[in-house]
Design a protein around this motif. Structure first.
Motif, PDB file in Angstrom:
ATOM      1  N   ARG A 107       7.079   4.760   0.752  1.00 47.98           N
ATOM      2  CA  ARG A 107       6.653   5.618   2.099  1.00 47.98           C
ATOM      3  C   ARG A 107       6.925   5.109   3.152  1.00 47.98           C
ATOM      4  NH1 ARG A 107       1.133   8.291   1.006  1.00 47.98           N
ATOM      5  NH2 ARG A 107       1.041   6.991   2.907  1.00 47.98           N
ATOM      6  N   LEU A 108       7.013   3.857   3.239  1.00 54.64           N
ATOM      7  CA  LEU A 108       7.149   2.841   4.428  1.00 54.64           C
ATOM      8  C   LEU A 108       8.662   2.371   4.488  1.00 54.64           C
ATOM      9  CD1 LEU A 108       5.697   1.718   6.588  1.00 54.64           C
ATOM     10  CD2 LEU A 108       5.243  -0.289   5.496  1.00 54.64           C
TER      11      LEU A 108
ATOM     12  N   GLU B  75      -3.682   4.725   7.360  1.00 53.54           N
ATOM     13  CA  GLU B  75      -3.963   6.086   7.034  1.00 53.54           C
ATOM     14  C   GLU B  75      -5.174   6.579   7.973  1.00 53.54           C
ATOM     15  OE1 GLU B  75      -4.280   3.908   4.314  1.00 53.54           O
ATOM     16  OE2 GLU B  75      -2.063   4.239   3.838  1.00 53.54           O
TER      17      GLU B  75
ATOM     18  N   THR C  94       0.871  -1.224   0.050  1.00 54.58           N
ATOM     19  CA  THR C  94      -0.093  -0.003   0.025  1.00 54.58           C
ATOM     20  C   THR C  94       0.586   1.344  -0.027  1.00 54.58           C
ATOM     21  OG1 THR C  94      -1.550  -1.076   1.465  1.00 54.58           O
ATOM     22  CG2 THR C  94      -1.841   1.193   1.088  1.00 54.58           C
ATOM     23  N   HIS C  95       1.991   1.207   0.620  1.00 50.72           N
ATOM     24  CA  HIS C  95       2.869   2.534   0.988  1.00 50.72           C
ATOM     25  C   HIS C  95       4.084   2.616   0.123  1.00 50.72           C
ATOM     26  CE1 HIS C  95      -0.013   3.852   3.927  1.00 50.72           C
ATOM     27  NE2 HIS C  95      -0.157   2.725   4.631  1.00 50.72           N
TER      28      HIS C  95
END
Length: 171
Positions: free
Chosen positions: A14-15, A65, A10-11
């Motif tokens: 960013r993760l 989120e 999902t990220h």
């Protein structure tokens, strides 16, 4: 863990997961959570701190989120907070003689959360916490983002249902 895999998918970039340096891995958990060096080197402002006793539920209807608008969520061993808030607490405590917490019933994440709230950080409402992390006291019919610990104190029927819907909790 399929829940962690879902977070990664999902990220994407960013993760990030980082292995802690050996000197930090050998330290007491309370010292790690209150380590200025550790928190100061983190790149992200929003930090999810968790240990090996929990699991992320891949089938959960709530996502990371859904919780990032909160300054602090103390989920009984799963902690979501802002790096800047933790650094402020650590800086404030640096002059105090008692900067360590006692491991045990109210462990390091609870201690850090209490320090954040006493410093003005608003902890998330109880209902949000129930969807963030299930423990023996907080599990309800909704499948949470994460399951914390082995859940030995949870009612057997609830525990079986939770493990069926979140098989990562069984591992």
């Amino acid at each position: 863990n399929p829940g962690v895999d879902r977070l990664k998918q999902t990220h994407g970039s960013r993760l990030s997961f980082h292995e802690l340096p050996l000197r930090i891995r050998k330290a007491k958990r309370s010292d790690v959570l209150l380590s200025y060096d550790l928190w100061n080197t983190l790149e992200a402002e929003i930090v999810l701190a968790f240990g090996s006793g929990g699991a992320f539920c891949a089938n959960a209807l709530v996502h990371f989120e859904d919780f990032t608008s909160f300054e602090l969520i103390d989920g009984d061993g799963l902690l979501l907070t802002r790096k800047s808030a933790v650094l402020d607490v650590i800086k404030h405590k640096a002059g105090a003689a008692h900067c360590r917490c006692i491991e045990g019933k109210h462990g390091p994440t609870r201690y850090l959360a209490s320090q954040l709230t006493s410093g003005g950080a608003l902890d998330a409402p109880r209902k949000v916490k129930e969807h963030f992390a299930a423990s023996s006291q907080t599990a309800d019919d909704a499948l949470p983002f994460a399951v914390v610990g082995t859940l030995p104190a949870m009612d057997a029927a609830k525990r079986s249902d939770l493990i069926e819907r979140c098989p990562e909790a069984k591992a």
